[in-house]
Write an enzyme that holds these catalytic residues in place. Structure first.
Site, PDB file in Angstrom:
ATOM      1  N   HIS A 158       0.895 -12.127   1.745  1.00 38.95           N
ATOM      2  CA  HIS A 158      -0.269 -11.073   1.270  1.00 38.95           C
ATOM      3  C   HIS A 158      -1.179 -11.880   0.151  1.00 38.95           C
ATOM      4  CE1 HIS A 158      -1.405  -6.723   0.069  1.00 38.95           C
ATOM      5  NE2 HIS A 158      -2.357  -7.354  -0.205  1.00 38.95           N
ATOM      6  N   TYR A 175       0.949  -1.286   0.047  1.00 34.28           N
ATOM      7  CA  TYR A 175       0.017   0.042   0.019  1.00 34.28           C
ATOM      8  C   TYR A 175       0.940   1.192   0.068  1.00 34.28           C
ATOM      9  CZ  TYR A 175      -3.410  -3.200   1.854  1.00 34.28           C
ATOM     10  OH  TYR A 175      -4.364  -4.454   1.941  1.00 34.28           O
TER      11      TYR A 175
END
Length: 288
Positions: free
Chosen positions: A121, A63
């Site tokens: 992830h 992010y």
């Protein structure tokens, strides 16, 4: 079934004995993490969330906002040990050595000596990378850099593959997209069986279903917003909810889910809306 006794400080105990707050501020973006809040926006979101009583922040190296989250936490003046931080190892960093290095980078960006929860992830880099990365996560726990470890976007076959390696430390969570239109029954039942907590990202369907007639009717019945019903649905299902917002009012409104209980019949109605809606635009749980 969870009852009214829930509050913003409610936690659930993970399979390693550590506690995780049931509501988090999600700091991610769309699909693969694009459009995540950046810079001063990130710092503001963190400050607003912490002021509103959130104590769990969910981010990822992907992010690109770990540094500003670290700054926001320091600015808030809230002691580090009162905040639960989750971050994730991105696909490109998978592999044993590179996972260790990626975790060290996250620690330094977040300006913290430990990460509460570190996740892989996604399963997309393939079997060998997944297994190596998870071995690295276990090493990071032994080193004291990480308290708890888990996975994200894992389907049943990825979870089975991991469990078949007989890890010394089993994952505490699997973070997947969950909401009434994608209820993930199969993955969730596997997780429940193995005492793996389910974390729901995109619990608000990225806005795609907030005007759904069935949902709106239920929201009106309880005098709540559609978003509040969806968060409460997660909590009553024992999911950790990760709603995301960059709007101060929404961040506060998303905490106002503790003064009512969705009745069983309405929970059943919500449980029956499944249509495999992938609001995030990608579903890595189906990858090889």
């Amino acid at each position: 079934m969870m009852n009214q006794r829930l509050s913003l400080s409610s936690t659930i105990t993970m399979n390693n004995g550590h506690k995780i707050p049931l509501l988090a501020i999600g700091m991610g973006g769309v699909g693969d993490g694009t459009e995540a809040p950046q810079g001063e926006t990130t710092q503001n979101v963190i400050l607003w969330a912490l002021e509103s009583g959130y104590r769990h922040i969910d981010t990822a190296s992907r992010y690109g906002n770990e540094e500003d989250i670290g700054i926001g936490i320091i600015k808030s003046g809230i002691p580090r040990d009162q905040i639960f931080i989750t971050t994730k190892i991105w696909d490109m960093d998978q592999g044993y050595e590179s996972t260790i290095m990626a975790a060290e980078t996250s620690l330094s960006k977040l300006q913290t000596s430990y990460i509460d929860l570190l996740l892989i992830h996604s399963p997309r880099p393939g079997s060998q990378k997944r297994i190596e990365s998870y071995r690295a996560l276990q090493e990071l726990v032994k080193r004291g850099n990480v308290r708890s470890i888990g996975v994200s976007n894992y389907g049943v076959k990825h979870l089975k593959e991991l469990m078949e390696t007989n890890p010394e430390i089993i994952p505490v969570v699997n973070q997947i997209e969950v909401h009434p239109w994608n209820n993930r029954k199969e993955i969730i039942s596997y997780c429940t069986e193995h005492k793996i907590i389910v974390e729901a990202f995109s619990p608000l369907t990225r806005g795609k279903k907030l005007n759904d007639r069935v949902l709106v009717n239920i929201a009106e019945k309880y005098n709540k917003s559609a978003a509040q019903i969806l968060i409460r649905w997660c909590l009553q299902n024992n999911f950790v909810a990760l709603p995301k917002s960059m709007n101060k009012m929404h961040i506060i409104d998303n905490t106002k889910v503790y003064d009512f209980v969705i009745e069983e019949e309405d929970m059943r109605i919500l449980d029956n809306l499944d249509e495999y809606l992938v609001a995030g635009g990608w579903d890595p749980s189906t990858s090889d």
